[in-house]
Scaffold this motif. Structure first.
Motif, PDB file in Angstrom:
ATOM      1  N   MET A 130       0.968  -1.233   0.041  1.00 27.99           N
ATOM      2  CA  MET A 130       0.115  -0.051  -0.066  1.00 27.99           C
ATOM      3  C   MET A 130       0.923   1.122   0.036  1.00 27.99           C
ATOM      4  N   LEU A 131       1.839   1.139   0.609  1.00 20.85           N
ATOM      5  CA  LEU A 131       2.757   2.348   0.685  1.00 20.85           C
ATOM      6  C   LEU A 131       3.421   2.703  -0.474  1.00 20.85           C
ATOM      7  N   TYR A 132       3.669   1.675  -1.168  1.00 24.39           N
ATOM      8  CA  TYR A 132       4.233   1.692  -2.565  1.00 24.39           C
ATOM      9  C   TYR A 132       3.514   2.391  -3.564  1.00 24.39           C
ATOM     10  N   LYS A 133       2.153   2.044  -3.469  1.00 22.41           N
ATOM     11  CA  LYS A 133       1.257   2.792  -4.339  1.00 22.41           C
ATOM     12  C   LYS A 133       0.810   4.340  -3.804  1.00 22.41           C
ATOM     13  N   LEU A 134       0.914   4.415  -2.512  1.00 20.99           N
ATOM     14  CA  LEU A 134       0.429   5.685  -1.938  1.00 20.99           C
ATOM     15  C   LEU A 134       1.747   6.843  -2.122  1.00 20.99           C
ATOM     16  N   VAL A 135       2.889   6.220  -2.139  1.00 24.61           N
ATOM     17  CA  VAL A 135       4.117   7.547  -2.237  1.00 24.61           C
ATOM     18  C   VAL A 135       4.147   7.923  -3.589  1.00 24.61           C
ATOM     19  N   ARG A 136       3.412   7.487  -4.595  1.00 23.37           N
ATOM     20  CA  ARG A 136       3.333   7.755  -6.044  1.00 23.37           C
ATOM     21  C   ARG A 136       2.227   9.147  -6.175  1.00 23.37           C
ATOM     22  N   ILE A 137       1.317   9.126  -5.131  1.00 29.17           N
ATOM     23  CA  ILE A 137       0.268  10.114  -4.931  1.00 29.17           C
ATOM     24  C   ILE A 137       0.873  11.260  -4.244  1.00 29.17           C
ATOM     25  N   LYS A 138       0.628  12.540  -4.917  1.00 27.47           N
ATOM     26  CA  LYS A 138       1.118  13.887  -4.092  1.00 27.47           C
ATOM     27  C   LYS A 138       0.017  13.905  -3.052  1.00 27.47           C
ATOM     28  N   SER A 139       0.446  14.573  -1.709  1.00 29.31           N
ATOM     29  CA  SER A 139      -0.366  14.406  -0.735  1.00 29.31           C
ATOM     30  C   SER A 139      -1.141  15.885  -0.675  1.00 29.31           C
ATOM     31  N   TYR A 140      -2.049  15.944  -1.712  1.00 32.83           N
ATOM     32  CA  TYR A 140      -2.829  17.137  -1.693  1.00 32.83           C
ATOM     33  C   TYR A 140      -3.985  17.458  -0.631  1.00 32.83           C
ATOM     34  N   THR A 141      -4.212  16.179  -0.184  1.00 33.33           N
ATOM     35  CA  THR A 141      -5.350  15.996   1.083  1.00 33.33           C
ATOM     36  C   THR A 141      -4.756  15.236   2.242  1.00 33.33           C
ATOM     37  N   PRO A 142      -5.303  15.847   3.481  1.00 35.23           N
ATOM     38  CA  PRO A 142      -4.616  15.097   4.568  1.00 35.23           C
ATOM     39  C   PRO A 142      -4.886  13.861   4.803  1.00 35.23           C
ATOM     40  N   THR A 143      -5.974  13.314   4.250  1.00 40.33           N
ATOM     41  CA  THR A 143      -6.425  11.696   4.338  1.00 40.33           C
ATOM     42  C   THR A 143      -5.081  10.996   3.545  1.00 40.33           C
ATOM     43  N   VAL A 144      -4.599  11.420   2.349  1.00 40.19           N
ATOM     44  CA  VAL A 144      -3.572  10.655   1.654  1.00 40.19           C
ATOM     45  C   VAL A 144      -2.231  10.900   2.561  1.00 40.19           C
ATOM     46  N   ARG A 145      -1.929  12.216   2.953  1.00 37.22           N
ATOM     47  CA  ARG A 145      -0.716  12.108   3.857  1.00 37.22           C
ATOM     48  C   ARG A 145      -0.726  11.381   5.076  1.00 37.22           C
ATOM     49  N   GLY A 146      -2.104  11.466   5.839  1.00 41.59           N
ATOM     50  CA  GLY A 146      -2.059  10.624   7.094  1.00 41.59           C
ATOM     51  C   GLY A 146      -1.996   9.157   6.825  1.00 41.59           C
ATOM     52  N   MET A 147      -2.582   8.508   5.677  1.00 38.66           N
ATOM     53  CA  MET A 147      -2.421   7.214   5.552  1.00 38.66           C
ATOM     54  C   MET A 147      -0.903   6.865   5.070  1.00 38.66           C
ATOM     55  N   SER A 199     -10.971  10.191   9.188  1.00 39.14           N
ATOM     56  CA  SER A 199     -12.102  11.102   9.572  1.00 39.14           C
ATOM     57  C   SER A 199     -12.160  12.240   8.689  1.00 39.14           C
ATOM     58  N   PHE A 200     -10.944  12.805   8.359  1.00 41.31           N
ATOM     59  CA  PHE A 200     -10.936  13.868   7.619  1.00 41.31           C
ATOM     60  C   PHE A 200     -11.887  13.928   6.381  1.00 41.31           C
ATOM     61  N   PRO A 213     -10.586  21.896  10.097  1.00 44.26           N
ATOM     62  CA  PRO A 213      -9.796  23.087   9.532  1.00 44.26           C
ATOM     63  C   PRO A 213      -8.479  22.702   8.696  1.00 44.26           C
ATOM     64  N   ARG A 214      -8.277  23.233   7.600  1.00 42.88           N
ATOM     65  CA  ARG A 214      -7.474  22.706   6.617  1.00 42.88           C
ATOM     66  C   ARG A 214      -5.845  22.743   7.326  1.00 42.88           C
ATOM     67  N   LEU A 215      -5.709  23.863   7.981  1.00 40.32           N
ATOM     68  CA  LEU A 215      -4.260  23.829   8.354  1.00 40.32           C
ATOM     69  C   LEU A 215      -3.918  23.018   9.463  1.00 40.32           C
ATOM     70  N   TYR A 216      -4.997  22.798  10.525  1.00 36.02           N
ATOM     71  CA  TYR A 216      -4.778  21.366  11.146  1.00 36.02           C
ATOM     72  C   TYR A 216      -4.700  20.150  10.626  1.00 36.02           C
ATOM     73  N   ALA A 217      -5.626  19.734   9.575  1.00 33.22           N
ATOM     74  CA  ALA A 217      -5.680  18.635   9.064  1.00 33.22           C
ATOM     75  C   ALA A 217      -4.395  18.229   8.135  1.00 33.22           C
ATOM     76  N   MET A 218      -4.242  19.464   7.518  1.00 30.21           N
ATOM     77  CA  MET A 218      -2.949  18.922   6.538  1.00 30.21           C
ATOM     78  C   MET A 218      -1.570  18.848   7.486  1.00 30.21           C
ATOM     79  N   ASN A 219      -1.666  19.578   8.568  1.00 33.64           N
ATOM     80  CA  ASN A 219      -0.350  19.371   9.507  1.00 33.64           C
ATOM     81  C   ASN A 219      -0.445  18.442  10.485  1.00 33.64           C
ATOM     82  N   PHE A 220      -1.454  17.715  10.730  1.00 35.84           N
ATOM     83  CA  PHE A 220      -1.827  16.592  11.692  1.00 35.84           C
ATOM     84  C   PHE A 220      -0.910  15.763  11.923  1.00 35.84           C
ATOM     85  N   SER A 221      -0.292  15.196  10.883  1.00 36.22           N
ATOM     86  CA  SER A 221       0.759  14.217  10.958  1.00 36.22           C
ATOM     87  C   SER A 221       2.190  14.642  11.456  1.00 36.22           C
TER      88      SER A 221
END
Length: 402
Positions: A130-147, A199-200, A213-221
């Motif tokens: 899963m990580l191999y597939k995810l690292v190819r996706i840019k973290s435009y959303t907090p869900t992608v980054r958090g995963m 949850s995001f 709040p986007r500032l919180y969600a994007m920087n949560f990790s």
């Protein structure tokens, strides 16, 4: 029906993949409750046994199944030929879980080592895939980054857990730091981080709320990592930053749910309220008592209650979605997939189980929560299995005559 933004349902995996993980998780949780009962009467009940019945048998299977669904649908990270890859993940995980639990019950180091090694393989295979597939996706959303961070943490946590088992046999020196690192990475880096990341997306989507709040969600990790690192130290208030961050997330979630735009009666919402109440209580216990039994029970109640609520949302949606796309003769409403009385029964049993766990030090009646867990897990398994079987009865893919 208009689908929420951010979803790519054309890439959704087959229904049998997600339902297979979910029904397995529920069945293993039921088997685990039976094992608890046997262990109680044979005087072999232990805290590690109880913890791993829920964290591996229920949570790990559920989360793997949810990720196989969410990666292509929510993040756009498509896993080609998902069924054989998911089956390998399922087989490795169950091949590790059964001997691992047996090792705790029979106090067998060999079974523990064998189970821990297979679980490490399962997490490594699934997490890296899963990580191999995810690292190819840019973290435009907090869900992608958090995963991404969650999967990294589960890999580290599984390795630390394997080292803990090795320390029991003397292959590596045992320290409390090793066990604490395993708990922090798995409970907060993996479980809580994944729950928050999901949850995001789903709180806004399922319950029609304002976005976090986007500032919180994007920087949560980026906030969670130093909080976990500080909690690893031995200072008196080392867990405070972590507890504050987790509590803040719970309170923001409460606020979003209470001020949701669509005030429609939804029984799955009750599980969200109850689970985040458990989360707040667990943070208080963490500050007062550290990683003790009461904290573990409260935190376990948090994620197990939330997973139940999510299952009662995901399975009906997937049944409706797949049958609609397959051109089934009859497509039930989502509210018809699982009997609403069963959902209510599961909520009441979840509430009673959590109350019995909180009162356990006062009542000294260990059998009460075990019996409640047995009733809850059996009801849940029956509910999810019945919902899944409805799809197979109606699907033209499995009924050629239609």
């Amino acid at each position: 029906m208009n689908f929420p933004r951010g979803l790519s349902l054309l890439q959704a995996p087959p229904f049998i993949l997600v339902s297979g993980f979910f029904t397995t998780a529920c069945f293993l949780w039921f088997l685990g409750s039976l094992l608890e009962l046997v262990a109680f009467f044979s005087d072999r009940l232990s805290l590690p046994l109880l913890v791993h019945i829920t964290t591996i048998g229920f949570a790990l299977f559920s989360m793997f199944g949810a990720l196989f669904q969410m990666l292509p649908v929510v993040t756009g990270a498509v896993i080609e030929r998902p069924k054989p890859k998911a089956f390998v993940s399922w087989l490795l995980t169950i091949s590790g879980y059964l001997p691992f639990l047996s090792g705790f019950y029979f106090q067998s180091l060999y079974l523990l080592l064998a189970g821990a090694f297979m679980l490490l393989l399962a997490v490594a295979y699934t997490g890296l895939l899963m990580l191999y597939k995810l690292v190819r996706i840019k973290s435009y959303t907090p869900t992608v980054r958090g995963m991404k961070f969650s999967l990294l943490f589960v890999l580290i946590g599984a390795l630390l857990g394997f080292l803990v088992v090795l320390s029991y046999s003397g292959y590596v020196p045992y320290t409390e730091y090793l066990l604490k690192a395993h708990l922090l990475t798995m409970l907060f880096g993996w479980v809580f981080s994944l729950v928050a990341s999901v949850s995001f997306q789903v709180v806004e989507m399922f319950f029609v709320t304002k976005a976090y709040p986007r500032l919180y969600a994007m920087n949560f990790s980026y906030l969670l990592i130093p909080a976990i690192a500080i909690a690893f130290s031995e200072s008196k208030f080392s867990a405070l930053p972590l507890a504050l961050l987790v509590s803040a997330h719970a309170l923001i979630t409460f606020h979003r749910l209470l001020t949701r735009k669509r005030k429609v009666a939804d029984r799955s919402l009750l599980f969200w309220y109850l689970s985040h109440l458990h989360l707040l209580i667990s943070m208080l216990l963490l500050l007062l008592e550290g990683f003790g039994q009461r904290f573990l029970f409260a935190f376990g109640s948090f994620f197990s209650t939330l997973i139940i609520g999510m299952m009662f949302r995901i399975i009906p949606f997937l049944v409706w979605f797949h049958l609609s796309n397959e051109g089934a003769f009859r497509v039930p409403l989502m509210s018809e997939v699982i009997d609403q009385k069963l959902i209510t029964a599961c909520f009441l049993l979840s509430l009673l189980l959590s109350l019995s766990l909180y009162l356990l030090p006062l009542m000294k009646l260990t059998l009460v929560p075990i019996l409640l867990h047995l009733a809850l897990s059996l009801t849940l398994f029956y509910s999810i299995l019945r919902g899944a079987l409805l799809y197979f009865r109606l699907s033209p893919l499995y009924n050629a005559s239609e």
